[in-house]
Design an enzyme around this catalytic site. Structure first.
Site, PDB file in Angstrom:
ATOM      1  N   LYS A  13      -0.484   5.816   0.854  1.00 34.82           N
ATOM      2  CA  LYS A  13       0.875   6.381   0.984  1.00 34.82           C
ATOM      3  C   LYS A  13       0.969   7.670   0.159  1.00 34.82           C
ATOM      4  O   LYS A  13      -0.016   8.402   0.078  1.00 34.82           O
ATOM      5  CB  LYS A  13       1.908   5.320   0.599  1.00 34.82           C
ATOM      6  CG  LYS A  13       1.677   4.016   1.381  1.00 34.82           C
ATOM      7  CD  LYS A  13       2.775   3.015   1.273  1.00 34.82           C
ATOM      8  CE  LYS A  13       2.424   1.791   2.114  1.00 34.82           C
ATOM      9  NZ  LYS A  13       3.481   0.791   2.142  1.00 34.82           N
ATOM     10  N   GLY A 174       5.476  -4.028   0.496  1.00 32.31           N
ATOM     11  CA  GLY A 174       5.826  -3.683  -0.880  1.00 32.31           C
ATOM     12  C   GLY A 174       6.781  -4.643  -1.550  1.00 32.31           C
ATOM     13  O   GLY A 174       7.336  -4.332  -2.608  1.00 32.31           O
TER      14      GLY A 174
END
Ligand code: 13P
Length: 251
Positions: A13, A174
């Site tokens: 990311k 996450g």
């Protein structure tokens, strides 16, 4: 037991500076030939690190991918990066349709499909992501959402060589939450049937990754689920100890 070789792909990311190349080197060095005989491994860093990692002297069998691309090969698109540029840096795959792109940048299925085409035209493999939100899961529409995303995001030219599908429930990303193995089995079985219906034996051979809070501690259980052929890993792909722990759990 599936004959599809698993792939553990790390999605960094918007994380990673040049100092983190040492972490990549540790992953590459730990990705022994014994591990590599059982699973493939890839790291998808931010654009800024692709060339450095793909050409890293210690890279070995650890592949390098990207996280997104523009659908056009070149042109007047300030700030964008094409699949051809990513290929030119030495990457071999590109993630498209990640839920963070779909939500942060309003990317819809049609654009994701155009990006997948662009990935193929550059000679690379598209990792096409699908996944339901928490509200969709609670509302009981998970499978219809996944079906719509697959129908709209996976172009007709998909093969087991040019395409990998990643199922990432948005609510599991996450958060430390993961679906039960029965739920993962249900969605992966559904994705497999869809792909076989559309691409026949190519759909049977296509890799299906699970993504969303995969860690060394839950990887082996998740990877044993039928039709799970690897993982797309976010947070736990940033540290060599975690990433290698996942690879060991799978192998
Ligand atoms: P986490 O592994 O941090 O949940 O992220 C998953 C993901 O989005 C990978 O693309």
């Amino acid at each position: 037991m599936s004959s599809i070789k698993p792939l553990i792909a790390g999605n960094w990311k918007m994380n990673g500076l040049r100092a983190d190349m040492d972490e990549f080197a540790a992953m590459a060095q730990g990705f022994s030939s014994e591990l590599a005989s059982k699973a493939d491994a890839m790291i998808c860093p931010p654009f800024t690190l692709i060339a450095a990692l793909a050409n890293h002297p210690d890279r070995g069998a650890l592949a390098v991918g990207a996280q997104d691309c523009h659908p056009a090969a070149s042109g007047a698109h300030t700030g964008d990066i094409s699949a051809a540029m990513i290929a030119d840096c030495g990457a071999t795959a590109i993630i498209v349709g990640h839920s963070e792109r779909r939500h942060d940048h309003d990317e819809g299925d049609a654009l994701v499909a155009e990006k997948a085409q662009a990935v193929w035209e550059a000679g690379l493999t598209a990792i096409i992501c699908v996944g339901e939100t928490e509200a969709e899961r609670r509302g009981g529409t998970t499978l219809s959402v996944i079906e719509q995303q697959l129908a709209g995001s996976v172009p007709l030219g998909a093969t087991s060589r040019n395409t990998i599908i990643a199922y990432e429930p948005v609510w599991a990303i996450g958060t430390g939450l993961t679906p039960g193995t029965d739920d993962v089995a249900e969605v992966h079985g559904f994705v497999r049937s869809f792909l076989e219906g559309r691409f026949s034996e190519e759909g049977t051979a296509m890799r299906l990754l699970y993504g969303g809070s995969v860690k060394p501690g839950n990887a082996s259980e998740l990877m044993l689920v039928p039709d799970v052929n690897g993982a797309l890993v976010g947070g736990a792909s940033l540290k060599a100890t975690d990433f290698l722990g996942i690879l060991r759990a799978v192998s």
